[in-house]
Design an enzyme around this catalytic site. Structure first.
Site, PDB file in Angstrom:
ATOM      1  N   HIS A  30       0.816  -1.212   0.000  1.00 44.29           N
ATOM      2  CA  HIS A  30       0.000   0.000   0.000  1.00 44.29           C
ATOM      3  C   HIS A  30       0.854   1.267   0.000  1.00 44.29           C
ATOM      4  O   HIS A  30       1.944   1.291   0.562  1.00 44.29           O
ATOM      5  CB  HIS A  30      -0.894   0.038   1.241  1.00 44.29           C
ATOM      6  CG  HIS A  30      -1.844  -1.109   1.320  1.00 44.29           C
ATOM      7  ND1 HIS A  30      -2.310  -1.581   2.522  1.00 44.29           N
ATOM      8  CD2 HIS A  30      -2.416  -1.884   0.366  1.00 44.29           C
ATOM      9  CE1 HIS A  30      -3.143  -2.597   2.305  1.00 44.29           C
ATOM     10  NE2 HIS A  30      -3.213  -2.801   1.006  1.00 44.29           N
ATOM     11  N   LYS A  77       5.679   6.173   7.555  1.00 45.34           N
ATOM     12  CA  LYS A  77       5.091   5.300   8.575  1.00 45.34           C
ATOM     13  C   LYS A  77       6.167   4.778   9.516  1.00 45.34           C
ATOM     14  O   LYS A  77       7.226   4.331   9.073  1.00 45.34           O
ATOM     15  CB  LYS A  77       4.398   4.101   7.923  1.00 45.34           C
ATOM     16  CG  LYS A  77       3.259   4.477   7.015  1.00 45.34           C
ATOM     17  CD  LYS A  77       2.677   3.253   6.306  1.00 45.34           C
ATOM     18  CE  LYS A  77       1.551   3.657   5.377  1.00 45.34           C
ATOM     19  NZ  LYS A  77       1.027   2.500   4.621  1.00 45.34           N
ATOM     20  N   TYR A  88       0.914   1.516  13.589  1.00 46.94           N
ATOM     21  CA  TYR A  88       1.721   2.411  12.785  1.00 46.94           C
ATOM     22  C   TYR A  88       1.280   3.840  12.947  1.00 46.94           C
ATOM     23  O   TYR A  88       0.107   4.156  13.008  1.00 46.94           O
ATOM     24  CB  TYR A  88       1.791   2.003  11.313  1.00 46.94           C
ATOM     25  CG  TYR A  88       0.533   1.546  10.632  1.00 46.94           C
ATOM     26  CD1 TYR A  88      -0.054   2.308   9.636  1.00 46.94           C
ATOM     27  CD2 TYR A  88      -0.040   0.317  10.935  1.00 46.94           C
ATOM     28  CE1 TYR A  88      -1.181   1.868   8.964  1.00 46.94           C
ATOM     29  CE2 TYR A  88      -1.160  -0.133  10.279  1.00 46.94           C
ATOM     30  CZ  TYR A  88      -1.733   0.657   9.292  1.00 46.94           C
ATOM     31  OH  TYR A  88      -2.852   0.219   8.633  1.00 46.94           O
ATOM     32  N   ASP A 100      -6.643  -5.888  -1.947  1.00 49.01           N
ATOM     33  CA  ASP A 100      -5.289  -6.363  -2.225  1.00 49.01           C
ATOM     34  C   ASP A 100      -5.262  -7.403  -3.347  1.00 49.01           C
ATOM     35  O   ASP A 100      -4.254  -7.543  -4.033  1.00 49.01           O
ATOM     36  CB  ASP A 100      -4.647  -6.911  -0.958  1.00 49.01           C
ATOM     37  CG  ASP A 100      -4.335  -5.808   0.045  1.00 49.01           C
ATOM     38  OD1 ASP A 100      -4.418  -4.622  -0.322  1.00 49.01           O
ATOM     39  OD2 ASP A 100      -4.025  -6.132   1.200  1.00 49.01           O
TER      40      ASP A 100
END
Length: 182
Positions: A62, A71, A131, A169
């Protein structure tokens, strides 16, 4: 805090100082001043995310072309194999990847800067993954590259029965067809 550059120099492996004894442990999972001093990065985190996934769940790869997110990621329960892919066309590492195990045991964190794709697969019975992001989630700008794209060639750990993927996904694009950063 120990900071180690990876094979992708902008992607950093971070190991906090853990203080433990028979009672348990304590560590600072994030301290803005220490992070800036240790990494040389002046970033501001605006959103924290927490996911829980079962063994074999693979999330990624992603990224957001607009509102690109840096991140800082870690597993707080269980174990994952975490991956960053350089998606900056101007980079000498364009299309290259780095992967490592993040777990509740090793307490390591990975800094994945803006301009990189990110994904992970759960290796333990389940895993909880945290995250911190430098920009807000923007579904209208989210992109996904297929986890098994042959041009990237990520050496994922063996996943008995194959990975469990979300519908999103499963529609991941081939790297050659994906939008990338300049």
């Amino acid at each position: 805090m120990k900071v180690t550059a990876t094979s992708l120099p902008e992607v950093l492996l971070i190991e906090p100082r853990v203080f433990g004894d028979t009672r348990g442990f304590f560590f600072e999972s994030f301290n803005q001043r220490v992070f800036a001093q240790a990494t040389g990065l002046d970033v501001q985190f605006v959103q924290d995310n927490h996911s829980k996934s079962a063994r074999g769940v693979l999330r990624g790869l992603h990224y957001q072309i607009q509102q690109s997110q840096g991140k800082l990621v870690r597993a707080v329960a269980g174990e994952v194999f975490d991956v960053a892919v350089d998606l900056r066309k101007s980079s000498p590492n364009f299309g290259k990847w780095f992967g490592c195990v993040l777990s509740e045991e090793n307490k390591k964190q990975l800094w994945v800067p803006a301009g990189f794709g990110h994904g992970f697969v759960v290796l333990s019975e389940s895993a909880e993954f945290l995250y911190k992001t430098t920009d807000y989630y923007a579904p209208e700008h989210e992109q996904c590259i297929a986890w098994n794209d042959p041009d990237i060639g990520i050496a994922w750990p063996e996943i008995p029965g194959g990975p469990q993927l979300s519908a999103k996904d499963q529609l991941g694009k081939r790297f050659v067809d994906a939008a990338v950063y300049a």
